[in-house]
Design a protein around this motif. Structure first.
Motif, mmCIF file in Angstrom:
data_model
loop_
_atom_site.group_PDB
_atom_site.id
_atom_site.type_symbol
_atom_site.label_atom_id
_atom_site.label_comp_id
_atom_site.label_asym_id
_atom_site.label_seq_id
_atom_site.Cartn_x
_atom_site.Cartn_y
_atom_site.Cartn_z
ATOM 1 N N TYR A 1 -1.248 -2.016 -4.198
ATOM 2 C CA TYR A 1 -0.917 -1.852 -5.607
ATOM 3 C C TYR A 1 -0.044 -2.986 -6.090
ATOM 4 O O TYR A 1 0.858 -3.447 -5.368
ATOM 5 C CB TYR A 1 -0.187 -0.524 -5.851
ATOM 6 C CG TYR A 1 -1.083 0.677 -5.672
ATOM 7 C CD1 TYR A 1 -1.089 1.386 -4.472
ATOM 8 C CD2 TYR A 1 -1.916 1.098 -6.703
ATOM 9 C CE1 TYR A 1 -1.919 2.481 -4.310
ATOM 10 C CE2 TYR A 1 -2.737 2.198 -6.545
ATOM 11 C CZ TYR A 1 -2.742 2.887 -5.342
ATOM 12 O OH TYR A 1 -3.551 3.963 -5.182
ATOM 13 N N TRP B 1 1.746 3.738 2.026
ATOM 14 C CA TRP B 1 2.735 3.948 3.088
ATOM 15 C C TRP B 1 3.889 2.971 2.942
ATOM 16 O O TRP B 1 5.056 3.319 3.120
ATOM 17 C CB TRP B 1 2.025 3.780 4.444
ATOM 18 C CG TRP B 1 2.803 4.328 5.593
ATOM 19 C CD1 TRP B 1 2.730 5.572 6.112
ATOM 20 C CD2 TRP B 1 3.776 3.615 6.365
ATOM 21 N NE1 TRP B 1 3.593 5.728 7.165
ATOM 22 C CE2 TRP B 1 4.253 4.522 7.339
ATOM 23 C CE3 TRP B 1 4.286 2.310 6.330
ATOM 24 C CZ2 TRP B 1 5.225 4.164 8.278
ATOM 25 C CZ3 TRP B 1 5.258 1.976 7.276
ATOM 26 C CH2 TRP B 1 5.730 2.882 8.254
ATOM 27 N N GLU C 1 5.414 12.078 1.509
ATOM 28 C CA GLU C 1 4.385 11.022 1.483
ATOM 29 C C GLU C 1 3.180 11.342 0.621
ATOM 30 O O GLU C 1 2.701 10.520 -0.152
ATOM 31 C CB GLU C 1 3.944 10.727 2.914
ATOM 32 C CG GLU C 1 5.115 10.282 3.772
ATOM 33 C CD GLU C 1 4.810 10.491 5.241
ATOM 34 O OE1 GLU C 1 3.618 10.454 5.595
ATOM 35 O OE2 GLU C 1 5.746 10.685 6.028
ATOM 36 N N HIS D 1 0.847 -1.181 0.000
ATOM 37 C CA HIS D 1 0.000 0.000 0.000
ATOM 38 C C HIS D 1 0.887 1.237 0.000
ATOM 39 O O HIS D 1 2.122 1.129 0.081
ATOM 40 C CB HIS D 1 -0.985 -0.003 1.173
ATOM 41 C CG HIS D 1 -0.327 -0.202 2.509
ATOM 42 N ND1 HIS D 1 0.595 0.668 3.049
ATOM 43 C CD2 HIS D 1 -0.507 -1.197 3.429
ATOM 44 C CE1 HIS D 1 0.987 0.228 4.234
ATOM 45 N NE2 HIS D 1 0.330 -0.915 4.487
ATOM 46 N N SER E 1 -5.050 -4.245 5.802
ATOM 47 C CA SER E 1 -3.612 -4.089 6.033
ATOM 48 C C SER E 1 -3.226 -4.671 7.396
ATOM 49 O O SER E 1 -4.033 -5.273 8.082
ATOM 50 C CB SER E 1 -3.242 -2.600 5.990
ATOM 51 O OG SER E 1 -3.617 -1.990 7.202
ATOM 52 N N GLU E 2 -1.972 -4.436 7.740
ATOM 53 C CA GLU E 2 -1.431 -5.087 8.938
ATOM 54 C C GLU E 2 -2.174 -4.695 10.191
ATOM 55 O O GLU E 2 -2.303 -5.468 11.122
ATOM 56 C CB GLU E 2 0.053 -4.733 9.124
ATOM 57 C CG GLU E 2 0.973 -5.197 7.990
ATOM 58 C CD GLU E 2 1.153 -4.127 6.904
ATOM 59 O OE1 GLU E 2 1.872 -4.380 5.942
ATOM 60 O OE2 GLU E 2 0.529 -3.035 7.016
ATOM 61 N N ASN E 3 -2.638 -3.448 10.226
ATOM 62 C CA ASN E 3 -3.318 -3.033 11.458
ATOM 63 C C ASN E 3 -4.838 -3.150 11.318
ATOM 64 O O ASN E 3 -5.592 -2.396 11.903
ATOM 65 C CB ASN E 3 -2.904 -1.613 11.835
ATOM 66 C CG ASN E 3 -3.218 -0.653 10.687
ATOM 67 O OD1 ASN E 3 -3.640 -1.086 9.610
ATOM 68 N ND2 ASN E 3 -3.019 0.612 10.925
ATOM 69 N N LEU F 1 -8.546 -2.848 -3.021
ATOM 70 C CA LEU F 1 -8.701 -2.677 -1.582
ATOM 71 C C LEU F 1 -8.452 -3.997 -0.857
ATOM 72 O O LEU F 1 -8.810 -5.067 -1.339
ATOM 73 C CB LEU F 1 -10.117 -2.183 -1.265
ATOM 74 C CG LEU F 1 -10.431 -0.739 -1.648
ATOM 75 C CD1 LEU F 1 -11.864 -0.399 -1.313
ATOM 76 C CD2 LEU F 1 -9.498 0.219 -0.910
ATOM 77 N N ARG G 1 -6.855 -2.340 9.080
ATOM 78 C CA ARG G 1 -7.610 -1.254 8.440
ATOM 79 C C ARG G 1 -7.700 -1.529 6.939
ATOM 80 O O ARG G 1 -6.887 -2.265 6.394
ATOM 81 C CB ARG G 1 -6.885 0.067 8.628
ATOM 82 C CG ARG G 1 -6.852 0.593 10.024
ATOM 83 C CD ARG G 1 -6.114 1.915 10.001
ATOM 84 N NE ARG G 1 -7.054 3.016 10.085
ATOM 85 C CZ ARG G 1 -7.395 3.590 11.250
ATOM 86 N NH1 ARG G 1 -6.901 3.161 12.378
ATOM 87 N NH2 ARG G 1 -8.246 4.599 11.267
ATOM 88 N N GLN G 2 -8.662 -0.849 6.318
ATOM 89 C CA GLN G 2 -8.761 -0.985 4.862
ATOM 90 C C GLN G 2 -7.722 -0.115 4.189
ATOM 91 O O GLN G 2 -7.540 1.050 4.544
ATOM 92 C CB GLN G 2 -10.154 -0.518 4.402
ATOM 93 C CG GLN G 2 -11.119 -1.672 4.236
ATOM 94 C CD GLN G 2 -12.096 -1.415 3.120
ATOM 95 O OE1 GLN G 2 -12.597 -0.303 2.974
ATOM 96 N NE2 GLN G 2 -12.365 -2.414 2.314
ATOM 97 N N ALA G 3 -7.006 -0.709 3.244
ATOM 98 C CA ALA G 3 -5.998 0.050 2.510
ATOM 99 C C ALA G 3 -6.003 -0.411 1.072
ATOM 100 O O ALA G 3 -6.518 -1.481 0.746
ATOM 101 C CB ALA G 3 -4.628 -0.156 3.125
ATOM 102 N N LYS G 4 -5.417 0.403 0.223
ATOM 103 C CA LYS G 4 -5.373 0.048 -1.193
ATOM 104 C C LYS G 4 -4.001 -0.515 -1.515
ATOM 105 O O LYS G 4 -2.984 0.156 -1.333
ATOM 106 C CB LYS G 4 -5.631 1.308 -2.022
ATOM 107 C CG LYS G 4 -6.053 1.014 -3.437
ATOM 108 C CD LYS G 4 -6.625 2.267 -4.090
ATOM 109 C CE LYS G 4 -7.068 2.009 -5.501
ATOM 110 N NZ LYS G 4 -7.479 3.213 -6.184
#
Lengths: 897, 109
Positions: B77, B27, B45, B25, B68-70, B65, B72-75
């Motif tokens: 790539y 980050w 960033e 993602h 993620s590790e925590n 989508l 949460r929803q993340a995108k």
């Protein structure tokens, strides 16, 4: 290399695909963007927290490291490419709301545009349909119609089909040989035949006619060259319309028989496509041109249709044909023909143009002027409105809206207005076309109705878009230039609008007034002509005079019967109650003919000018009751005796006496008919009567020639004649009775085209009246629009100068002084516009000359009254804002910022 | 640790390189660049995202989508095959450019 190109292609394809996907799912991209950015920030925050920062400090650090969220979001949106559309939609919504809030303004603008656009669409559609549209044949630019004109007819604008001169078969053969000029050429003339008691118009043409037009038969075949010889079986080709209406599109029509009244039957061999009917809407059949034993015989009203070889110009053709004719006359013609050739000075004329071309172009110009005036108005209105919104616009600008964004917003507004106006204008034009079609078809029976079509719609949309651009962006550009948007200026009302804008606005008004003045003068001239025309005394009494055609030739083959039948017909007509007088005259055309029969006479005792053959007059052949029936007063002597008079008796009109026999006694004068070549039969006759001048050619075509009347009644067999009746009854009541009386004499006798003369006389003016009223309408529209324009500009100016006016009145200016200050402002604008308009009219009215009657293009009365009218109206338009100015309370004005 | 200004197109190349070894993602990509360069390069960033958006529009990377590790929803790539082609091309160009610049710097004229 190829790989690079391939990658570039893929690049474009992907971008398109994603752009389209973005259009359909705008929310998804937004949502995902929000999610991933929020995730990033949360991740970052946790990272900082792990490093030991407090929750709040971590949050701040995360945001700081990230950057401006909204701004970055905007950048992402940019890459999607959908931004333009979304922004546009948003702008449109906003504009629509703004317009709804100022209903009065919106309404004014939309209606102005609708009227102007509607007028233009109507005229343009008619113009396109009648003039600009191509003939529906292949390569129509190479098609020409070649006809003769001679000295007499050359100067007149005659409709095709109204020529006395014709062509002969031998000419056709000679021209056919000119293969470097013509790809194909044909000879034709129009004829009328009765089929099943209705009269049909058809074309008699050489077989090459269909090749010239390059058409194929819908059914069957066309006739060939062989069928032009009289020995072959007679054939006919029907037109598509006749086949459809009379035979219900019968697929087995080929081989059936078709018969003209009292002629041997013809075999139907084919059906021609409808495209041929664009040449003349009334064409119903085609028959082969019969090869004539007398090759040099000229058929009246015949002409050539030819397809020129590409690249050949009409001038070349004209010269070549003239050379052929001249050569033939010198080498081969007999002296008679030679003299006729020289006398008539035959020339060739080629055209495809439509008789209304000039009028329509003129109307188009007028409509265009009105459109311009309307646009000027609207622009000024928008200018004023933009000024009002200056504050709002400058705030937007400072918030980051670029000039492009502002422009887009203004464009949206004006686009909505322009398109609304265009749509309503289209509705107006639909109504307008409806009425124009009625008018056109009564003018010229050969035209078909004009319709709105796709091309017109395209043009409308383009025009509307262009208008939106101009209307929306010009005010913005002016404001921008004046710098009043770049700085937020709350006291914007006090600051000047910017010199450029003011001059522009004033210039527009002056232009408006100038155009209105020109239009009004044009309309005035036309109206004066119309009045003059209707004042012309016809010299006879057309009301109550009924005229109809009777054709004996088709019913009675035996000529010897014609006189007896004619007398019998006159007798039975006299028996009908309500009929005051019955007479007949020669001619199967209308009373008001568009072409002239003129002849020459020598007068005993009156010497001729050298080189003159005789005095030139019109001849009419009538019977003794003609003058009584027509209401032409008998001034001296007597009319012809009924049932036959002594041979060699003439009646002349007073113009003849005034011109050629001043001071002499007409009743003892002798006349001798002379041929135009100078010879005469030395058959002197005597004048027995003098009648009043009658305008039998129509009011606006007097050529000053006197009329000499000759007696028809001398037991001369006529194949047809014009029955003229004076009656008090109406058309509907008397016509059936007349028809049945005719049928009693012979069941196939028919009364053709009965009509009252006053209607025909009135209809002569139809064209003139239509144009005059249309131009008048444009002029009225223009005046109204200009008045609105002046009012708008002045009241805007008053608004702007509120403070100044308040100060003036505070330091002692009287009400009258303020009033006159504003009025003078308005008058100055109007005045300059009028000056420009009058000067322009000097040049522009030249184009009207062909339409005017007895009115000069510099007619003083019109040139004075039109400006005065405009001046008065603009005074009124200026008065209202002036009153507003007077009412300004100085305290309020100074307080309000 | 110095922050270098990224030349045009370099950011995209680096993103693609990172993604060629696995999907990340936003980050994660920034972090990876920072680590792999031995902390010589730091990406601002936020500016990552418009670039990612652009690359996505051109079909070089694909986003989806996910969790993620925590939790949460993340995108996330991934690099597409088209992106791989572009990466190779850009890499080649960059290396040529760098070699050329180094050569000029080394010369003593």
């Amino acid at each position: 290399m190829i790989k690079t190109m391939w990658m570039k292609l893929l690049d474009i394809l992907y971008r398109c695909k994603n752009w389209i996907a973005g259009l359909f799912q705008p929310l998804r991209l937004e949502k995902e963007l929000e999610i991933e950015m929020q995730h990033h920030l949360a991740f970052s925050k946790e990272h900082y927290e792990r490093e030991g920062m407090s929750s709040n400090a971590a949050k701040k650090a995360a945001l700081k490291g990230f950057g401006n969220v909204e701004s970055l979001k905007e950048d992402c949106r940019d890459s999607w490419g959908t931004r333009v559309i979304n922004d546009f939609i948003r702008d449109c919504r906003y504009s629509a709301r703004m317009l709804r809030n100022s209903k009065g303004f919106s309404f004014a603008v939309v209606i102005t545009l609708a009227l102007c656009i509607g007028a233009n669409i109507t005229i343009f559609s008619a113009l396109y349909h009648l003039v600009l549209r191509q003939l529906p044949f292949e390569e129509p630019e190479n098609l020409v119609r070649i006809h003769y004109v001679n000295k007499e007819t050359a100067s007149k604008k005659l409709n095709p089909g109204n020529f006395l001169d014709g062509a002969s078969y031998s000419q056709y053969q000679d021209y056919k040989a000119e293969t470097d000029l013509f790809e194909n050429i044909s000879l034709h003339y129009y004829l009328f035949r009765v089929v099943d008691s209705s009269q049909l118009k058809g074309v008699c043409a050489t077989a090459s006619f269909f090749d010239v037009m390059r058409v194929e038969p819908i059914l069957g075949r066309f006739y060939t060259e062989e069928e032009m010889y009289p020995s072959t079986a007679p054939v006919v080709v029907l037109s598509e319309t006749l086949w459809r209406t009379k035979y219900a599109s019968d697929p087995d029509i080929i081989g059936k028989s078709f018969q003209f009244l009292n002629k041997p039957p013809l075999t139907i061999i084919g059906v021609a496509p409808q495209s041929l009917e664009t040449l003349d809407r009334n064409i119903r059949f085609f028959t082969p041109y019969h090869y004539r034993l007398i090759e040099h015989e000229r058929i009246p009203d015949s002409a050539f249709w030819a397809r020129l070889k590409p690249g050949v110009s009409p001038n070349t053709v004209s010269e070549r044909l003239l050379a052929i004719e001249t050569h033939w006359n010198e080498e081969k013609a007999d002296t008679q023909s030679k003299k006729m050739f020289e006398r008539d000075q035959r020339r060739f004329r080629m055209n495809l143009s439509h008789p209304f071309e000039n009028q329509l172009l003129m109307l188009q110009f007028g409509a265009f002027l009105v459109l311009l005036i309307g646009c000027v108005n609207v622009t000024n209105l928008l200018l004023g409105r933009a000024k009002k919104r200056q504050f709002e616009l400058s705030i937007r600008h400072s918030c980051g809206a670029s000039s492009v964004a502002l422009g887009r917003m203004m464009f949206c507004e004006s686009m909505i207005l322009a398109f609304l106006g265009a749509i309503i204008g289209t509705v107006f034009s639909w109504v307008g076309l409806f009425s124009i079609n009625n008018y056109l078809t009564s003018l010229d029976a050969t035209t078909t109705a004009a319709n709105l079509n796709a091309t017109v719609f395209v043009w409308i949309s383009v025009t509307a878009t262009v208008i939106s651009f101009l209307m929306g962006l010009i005010p913005l550009a002016l404001l921008w230039k004046s710098g009043s948007i770049q700085k937020i200026d709350n006291s914007s009302r006090a600051s000047s609008f910017g010199k450029g804008a003011k001059t522009f606005s004033n210039g527009l008004v002056v232009l408006q007034v100038a155009m209105t003045c020109a239009l009004l003068i044009g309309a005035g001239l036309l109206f004066r002509s119309l009045t003059k025309v209707s004042e012309v005394d016809p010299g006879f009494d057309p009301s109550g005079v009924l005229q109809a055609r009777i054709k004996l030739r088709e019913v009675y083959e035996d000529r010897t019967k014609w006189v007896g039948v004619r007398n019998r017909i006159l007798e039975v007509m006299r028996e009908i109650p309500g009929v005051e007088s019955v007479s007949f005259r020669y001619g199967t055309g209308d009373v008001f003919t568009k072409y002239t029969y003129s002849r020459y006479f020598a007068i005993r005792g009156v010497p001729l000018e050298p080189g003159e053959v005789g005095v030139r007059v019109h001849i009419k052949w009538i019977d003794g009751t003609f003058f009584e029936t027509m209401g032409i007063p008998l001034l001296h002597g007597r009319t012809f005796f009924l049932g036959g008079d002594e041979p060699g008796r003439f009646i002349v009109d007073e113009t003849f006496v005034e011109k050629y026999l001043p001071g002499k006694d007409p009743l003892v004068t002798e006349l001798d008919r002379r041929s135009s070549l100078g010879g005469g039969r030395n058959d002197w006759g005597r004048i027995v009567g003098v009648v009043g001048r009658a305008n039998l050619e129509g009011q606006d075509r007097p050529d000053g020639l006197p009329i000499v009347y000759q007696n028809l009644d001398n037991n001369e067999p006529l194949w047809g004649f014009l029955l003229t009746i004076r009656t008090t009854r109406s058309l509907d009541s008397i016509t059936p009775e007349m028809q049945s009386k005719l049928k009693e004499i012979h069941p196939q006798l028919h009364l053709y085209d009965p009509m009252f003369l006053d209607e025909a006389y009135h209809d002569l003016n139809l064209e003139r009246r239509g144009i005059t009223w249309l131009v008048g309408l444009f002029a009225v529209l223009a005046v109204l629009l200009s008045a609105v324009g002046i009012y708008g500009v002045l009241s805007f100016s008053v608004e702007q100068r509120r403070r100044e006016i308040g100060i003036r009145s505070a330091i002692g200016a009287s009400r009258r002084e303020i009033l006159s200050m504003i009025l003078v402002q308005g008058l100055v604008k109007t005045g300059s516009g009028l000056v420009v308009g009058i000067i322009a009219s000097f040049y522009l009215t030249r184009f009207l000359e062909s339409q005017l009657f007895n009115v000069s293009t510099l007619d003083l009365g019109t040139y004075l009254s039109a400006p005065v009218m405009i001046l008065l109206i603009s005074l009124l338009a200026s008065y209202l804002p002036a009153r507003k100015a007077v009412k300004i309370d100085p305290h309020e004005a100074l307080r309000a910022e | 640790m110095t922050n270098h200004v990224f030349p045009k197109g370099a950011l995209e190349m680096l993103i693609m390189k990172v993604l060629s070894n696995g999907s990340h993602h936003g980050w994660g990509i920034a972090q990876k660049i920072h680590l792999l360069s031995s902390e010589a390069l730091t990406v601002e960033e936020g500016s990552l995202y418009p670039t990612l958006s652009r690359m996505q529009q051109r079909g070089w990377i694909k986003g989806k989508l996910g969790l993620s590790e925590n939790n949460r929803q993340a995108k996330y790539y991934t690099l597409t095959s088209l992106g791989k082609m572009h990466l190779k091309q850009e890499q080649k160009r960059w290396e040529e450019l760098a070699a050329g610049i180094a050569q000029v710097l080394k010369s003593n004229d």
